[in-house]
Motif scaffolding. Structure first.
Motif, PDB file in Angstrom:
ATOM      1  N   ILE A   1     -11.734 -14.514  -0.684  1.00  0.00           N
ATOM      2  CA  ILE A   1     -12.479 -15.677  -0.190  1.00  0.00           C
ATOM      3  C   ILE A   1     -12.799 -16.593  -1.359  1.00  0.00           C
ATOM      4  O   ILE A   1     -13.006 -16.034  -2.462  1.00  0.00           O
ATOM      5  CB  ILE A   1     -14.039 -14.945   0.112  1.00  0.00           C
ATOM      6  CG1 ILE A   1     -13.908 -13.851   1.364  1.00  0.00           C
ATOM      7  CG2 ILE A   1     -14.979 -15.998   0.270  1.00  0.00           C
ATOM      8  CD1 ILE A   1     -15.001 -13.430   1.685  1.00  0.00           C
ATOM      9  N   VAL A   2     -12.548 -18.044  -1.066  1.00  0.00           N
ATOM     10  CA  VAL A   2     -12.445 -18.888  -2.143  1.00  0.00           C
ATOM     11  C   VAL A   2     -13.741 -19.693  -1.943  1.00  0.00           C
ATOM     12  O   VAL A   2     -13.917 -20.135  -0.645  1.00  0.00           O
ATOM     13  CB  VAL A   2     -11.172 -19.671  -2.320  1.00  0.00           C
ATOM     14  CG1 VAL A   2     -11.411 -20.729  -3.032  1.00  0.00           C
ATOM     15  CG2 VAL A   2     -10.197 -19.094  -2.416  1.00  0.00           C
ATOM     16  N   VAL A   3     -14.621 -19.701  -2.810  1.00  0.00           N
ATOM     17  CA  VAL A   3     -15.943 -20.614  -2.747  1.00  0.00           C
ATOM     18  C   VAL A   3     -15.747 -21.919  -3.046  1.00  0.00           C
ATOM     19  O   VAL A   3     -14.813 -22.029  -3.955  1.00  0.00           O
ATOM     20  CB  VAL A   3     -16.983 -19.891  -3.599  1.00  0.00           C
ATOM     21  CG1 VAL A   3     -17.333 -18.290  -2.907  1.00  0.00           C
ATOM     22  CG2 VAL A   3     -16.871 -19.572  -4.821  1.00  0.00           C
ATOM     23  N   ALA A   4     -16.795 -22.805  -2.671  1.00  0.00           N
ATOM     24  CA  ALA A   4     -16.720 -24.327  -3.279  1.00  0.00           C
ATOM     25  C   ALA A   4     -16.907 -24.374  -4.530  1.00  0.00           C
ATOM     26  O   ALA A   4     -18.033 -23.672  -5.186  1.00  0.00           O
ATOM     27  CB  ALA A   4     -17.461 -24.808  -2.215  1.00  0.00           C
TER      28      ALA A   4
ATOM     29  N   VAL B   1      -9.721 -27.332   2.808  1.00  0.00           N
ATOM     30  CA  VAL B   1      -8.450 -28.150   2.493  1.00  0.00           C
ATOM     31  C   VAL B   1      -8.959 -28.039   0.739  1.00  0.00           C
ATOM     32  O   VAL B   1      -9.914 -28.566   0.462  1.00  0.00           O
ATOM     33  CB  VAL B   1      -8.426 -29.341   2.900  1.00  0.00           C
ATOM     34  CG1 VAL B   1      -7.371 -30.272   2.157  1.00  0.00           C
ATOM     35  CG2 VAL B   1      -8.136 -29.554   4.385  1.00  0.00           C
ATOM     36  N   VAL B   2      -7.682 -27.613   0.092  1.00  0.00           N
ATOM     37  CA  VAL B   2      -7.930 -27.591  -1.305  1.00  0.00           C
ATOM     38  C   VAL B   2      -7.328 -29.052  -1.947  1.00  0.00           C
ATOM     39  O   VAL B   2      -6.397 -29.273  -1.609  1.00  0.00           O
ATOM     40  CB  VAL B   2      -7.030 -26.510  -2.006  1.00  0.00           C
ATOM     41  CG1 VAL B   2      -7.036 -26.379  -3.676  1.00  0.00           C
ATOM     42  CG2 VAL B   2      -7.464 -25.089  -1.500  1.00  0.00           C
ATOM     43  N   ARG B   3      -8.211 -29.735  -2.714  1.00  0.00           N
ATOM     44  CA  ARG B   3      -7.927 -31.030  -2.961  1.00  0.00           C
ATOM     45  C   ARG B   3      -8.002 -30.905  -4.751  1.00  0.00           C
ATOM     46  O   ARG B   3      -9.247 -30.380  -5.245  1.00  0.00           O
ATOM     47  CB  ARG B   3      -8.749 -31.977  -2.499  1.00  0.00           C
ATOM     48  CG  ARG B   3      -8.415 -32.303  -1.095  1.00  0.00           C
ATOM     49  CD  ARG B   3      -9.397 -33.520  -0.569  1.00  0.00           C
ATOM     50  NE  ARG B   3      -8.715 -33.883   0.825  1.00  0.00           N
ATOM     51  CZ  ARG B   3      -9.669 -33.365   1.854  1.00  0.00           C
ATOM     52  NH1 ARG B   3     -10.559 -32.552   1.505  1.00  0.00           N
ATOM     53  NH2 ARG B   3      -9.260 -33.756   3.071  1.00  0.00           N
TER      54      ARG B   3
ATOM     55  N   ASP C   1     -15.152 -28.509   9.308  1.00  0.00           N
ATOM     56  CA  ASP C   1     -14.862 -27.307   8.869  1.00  0.00           C
ATOM     57  C   ASP C   1     -13.205 -27.298   8.254  1.00  0.00           C
ATOM     58  O   ASP C   1     -12.958 -26.673   7.319  1.00  0.00           O
ATOM     59  CB  ASP C   1     -14.623 -26.365  10.154  1.00  0.00           C
ATOM     60  CG  ASP C   1     -16.093 -26.011  10.559  1.00  0.00           C
ATOM     61  OD1 ASP C   1     -16.803 -26.379  10.018  1.00  0.00           O
ATOM     62  OD2 ASP C   1     -16.126 -25.705  11.872  1.00  0.00           O
ATOM     63  N   ILE C   2     -12.304 -28.019   8.896  1.00  0.00           N
ATOM     64  CA  ILE C   2     -11.149 -28.177   8.420  1.00  0.00           C
ATOM     65  C   ILE C   2     -11.104 -28.709   7.099  1.00  0.00           C
ATOM     66  O   ILE C   2     -10.225 -28.240   6.162  1.00  0.00           O
ATOM     67  CB  ILE C   2     -10.115 -28.989   9.310  1.00  0.00           C
ATOM     68  CG1 ILE C   2      -9.763 -28.075  10.582  1.00  0.00           C
ATOM     69  CG2 ILE C   2      -8.921 -29.325   8.847  1.00  0.00           C
ATOM     70  CD1 ILE C   2      -9.227 -29.099  11.609  1.00  0.00           C
ATOM     71  N   ALA C   3     -11.920 -29.877   6.799  1.00  0.00           N
ATOM     72  CA  ALA C   3     -11.761 -30.494   5.553  1.00  0.00           C
ATOM     73  C   ALA C   3     -12.398 -29.788   4.356  1.00  0.00           C
ATOM     74  O   ALA C   3     -12.109 -29.709   3.358  1.00  0.00           O
ATOM     75  CB  ALA C   3     -12.690 -31.791   5.567  1.00  0.00           C
ATOM     76  N   GLY C   4     -13.421 -28.719   4.774  1.00  0.00           N
ATOM     77  CA  GLY C   4     -13.905 -27.950   3.985  1.00  0.00           C
ATOM     78  C   GLY C   4     -13.141 -26.693   3.547  1.00  0.00           C
ATOM     79  O   GLY C   4     -13.307 -26.104   2.455  1.00  0.00           O
TER      80      GLY C   4
END
Length: 242
Positions: A128-131, A108-110, A103-106
């Motif tokens: 809300i920011v979507v993938a 994180v903005v990379r 969940d944390i990795a999802g």
């Protein structure tokens, strides 16, 4: 050890009883004195008392050992239950920690590449920011990529990778600053907003006094073919006659 002593005491008690019985018989027959028979009977009673005491002691020790064995067995079972419960808790905690890491990795903005942030989208706190949503534009190190949009009626089938091109920057007269040599790298196979996307490569230091950077606008000319002036004149004249 105590059981052996009890066995020994039992044997001694039987021997003393047998001796006392014989002394009594001999006393009645006149072979020994009555005092000796009484002492023999007393010795037999003492031996019997020692035997009984040792036998009782052996029974008590056996009972205590059995009781301790039962308590130890119950304790072992309790510890095993505790071990199994702790193992279940550990497995649950490990699974929860793994899910939390996912969940944390999802969240994180990379950036897909390293470079300079050229543009950042305005995102309000709590939005809300979507993938896959574009949040910024990163300019990677290395040569610049020039993006041009062409009319498909003129570009389709004529613009190809490897062709030479010329970039003229808006706001920088080419007669004063010169032009930027470029090369076609990729041609999009599908149209976007009715235009044909073409990517070209250009060197950063290709123009005098101007640092090429993201956001500069201009026009691109692509050399799609080479013809002689005479053939071009004939082609133009032919078009005029038609």
């Amino acid at each position: 050890m105590r059981r052996a002593r009890a066995t020994e005491a039992d044997a001694a008690s039987r021997l003393a009883a047998d001796i006392a019985r014989r002394h009594v018989e001999d006393s009645e027959a006149g072979g020994v004195s009555q005092a000796d028979a009484i002492r023999a009977r007393a010795d037999a009673r003492r031996a019997a008392a020692v035997r009984d005491a040792l036998a009782e002691d052996a029974r008590r020790i056996a009972t205590e050992a059995q009781s301790r064995g039962g308590r130890n067995s119950a304790r072992r079972e309790e510890l095993e239950r505790m071990r199994l419960a702790l193992a279940d808790d550990q497995a649950s905690t490990t699974a929860l920690a793994t899910q939390l890491r996912i969940d944390i990795a999802g969240r994180v903005v990379r950036a897909p590449v390293s470079g300079i942030v050229a543009d950042v989208q305005a995102v309000a706190p709590g939005a809300i920011v979507v993938a896959g949503q574009r949040l910024a534009t990163i300019l990677p190190a290395g040569d610049l990529i020039v993006v041009a949009a062409f009319d498909p009626a003129n570009g389709l089938g004529r613009i190809r990778s490897g062709q030479r091109a010329t970039l003229r920057l808006a706001g920088y007269p080419w007669t004063e600053y010169g032009v930027v040599p470029a090369r076609v790298e990729r041609v999009a196979g599908e149209l976007r907003d009715g235009r044909m996307r073409v990517e070209l490569s250009a060197a950063r230091g290709a123009i005098r006094g101007v640092a090429l950077a993201h956001g500069l606008a201009g026009s691109v000319e692509v050399a799609v073919e080479h013809v002689s002036p005479a053939r071009l004149l004939m082609r133009t004249a032919g078009g005029a006659l038609r």
